[in-house]
Write an enzyme that holds these catalytic residues in place. Structure first.
Site, PDB file in Angstrom:
ATOM      1  N   HIS A  85       0.839  -1.205   0.000  1.00  0.00           N
ATOM      2  CA  HIS A  85       0.000   0.000   0.000  1.00  0.00           C
ATOM      3  C   HIS A  85       0.874   1.255   0.000  1.00  0.00           C
ATOM      4  O   HIS A  85       0.597   2.220  -0.717  1.00  0.00           O
ATOM      5  CB  HIS A  85      -0.881   0.034   1.247  1.00  0.00           C
ATOM      6  CG  HIS A  85      -1.853  -1.100   1.374  1.00  0.00           C
ATOM      7  ND1 HIS A  85      -1.734  -2.064   2.336  1.00  0.00           N
ATOM      8  CD2 HIS A  85      -2.968  -1.412   0.665  1.00  0.00           C
ATOM      9  CE1 HIS A  85      -2.724  -2.918   2.236  1.00  0.00           C
ATOM     10  NE2 HIS A  85      -3.491  -2.559   1.216  1.00  0.00           N
ATOM     11  N   ASP A  89      -3.514  -7.294  -7.662  1.00  0.00           N
ATOM     12  CA  ASP A  89      -4.903  -7.650  -7.968  1.00  0.00           C
ATOM     13  C   ASP A  89      -5.131  -7.359  -9.449  1.00  0.00           C
ATOM     14  O   ASP A  89      -5.824  -6.409  -9.827  1.00  0.00           O
ATOM     15  CB  ASP A  89      -5.851  -6.850  -7.076  1.00  0.00           C
ATOM     16  CG  ASP A  89      -5.628  -7.183  -5.609  1.00  0.00           C
ATOM     17  OD1 ASP A  89      -6.095  -8.243  -5.181  1.00  0.00           O
ATOM     18  OD2 ASP A  89      -4.941  -6.406  -4.916  1.00  0.00           O
TER      19      ASP A  89
END
Ligand code: AMP
Length: 273
Positions: free
Chosen positions: A34, A147
């Site tokens: 992140h 992802d």
């Protein structure tokens, strides 16, 4: 850094931002993966908005919505240190009405792979991401290649709904031993943590074969399955970057995707090759 919880606070905070705005949507329990998105956003934009929302509509009944790791205090610190301007941490009631239109992600691309095991997952993802886009009106939005299917579907939504937002795909951040960082790695016990390395090892094994000149997908797949033993493999596939099946691997245009269960934890990894 402003921390906002309601839509009206977010809209007011956004209205104060002049210049370019980067949006980083997350579900929190922030790790270095992140952080790399936050850093790219702060480097490329005048302002950065981060959302932390464990979005209920992307979890299926029986999935880990309730036990999904939540670390709000640590997340706030990380965002502050990264130079985030606005941190949006809504409650689910804030994001959803009782009656509202829904989004159906394109079946041929959203009900395969992740969407096969988690039917409707990407409908929920697109629904919340579109809401976040509309609320924050970003110049750019940052998504991890980790992802990959989600990234593809979001880019597809941007194109098809004529949204004026640049999607910035971000490289997968890994532990030193190769394990792709994921909030769900917290579920792994030490032995499972070792077993989890088989996902990235299967990708390394595929890369080795490709470097030796192998292009036959069934040969590469067989080697990957061998490397993944004895994990319960959900998929180990090679597709083009539009998530279509292909007759053989084409370097520069393919993606190798793997999903396996380690204990009860479903892990994914991939390699753009
Ligand atoms: P999540 O909080 O899991 O929904 O992830 C938020 C964003 O961070 C998504 O765009 C993910 O693809 C991205 N992300 C998660 N893990 C990684 C990683 N290891 N490397 C790069 N990006 C990641």
């Amino acid at each position: 850094m402003k921390i906002v919880h309601t839509l009206s606070e977010l809209i007011a905070a956004r209205a104060e931002l002049q210049g370019s705005v980067g949006l980083v949507p997350t579900m929190g329990a922030l790790h270095n993966g992140h952080l790399s998105l936050l850093q790219q956003s702060t480097a490329q934009n005048d302002h950065t908005i981060v959302s932390i929302f464990v979005n209920p509509t992307q979890f299926l009944p029986g999935e880990d919505l309730d036990k999904y790791p939540r670390k709000p205090e640590a997340d706030i610190k990380i965002c502050e240190l990264a130079g985030v301007d606005v941190l949006f941490m809504p409650r689910p009631e804030e994001m959803y009405a009782t009656i509202e239109p829904t989004i159906h992600a394109p079946s041929s691309k959203a009900y395969i792979l992740e969407g096969l095991a988690r039917p409707g997952h990407f409908d929920g993802v697109l629904r919340v991401v579109l809401k976040l886009f509309n609320l924050t009106k970003p110049t750019r939005a940052y998504f991890g290649k980790k992802d990959a299917q989600q990234l593809y579907l979001i880019q597809n939504m941007i194109t098809c709904l004529f949204l004026d937002i640049t999607i910035v795909p971000c490289e997968i951040i890994r532990e030193d031993d190769g394990l792709a960082l994921s909030s769900r790695n917290a579920y792994l016990n030490p032995e499972e943590r070792r077993e989890a390395l088989k996902l990235c090892e299967s990708l390394k094994c595929a890369t080795y074969l490709v470097m030796k000149g192998e292009r036959d997908i069934s040969v590469i797949q067989a080697a990957m399955l061998q490397a993944l033993k004895p994990l319960h493999v959900e998929y180990a596939v090679i597709l083009n970057r539009d998530f279509d099946t292909i007759p053989s691997l084409h370097v520069g245009h393919s993606i190798i995707l793997v999903c396996a269960k380690v204990g009860t934890t479903r892990l994914i990894d991939n390699l753009w090759i």
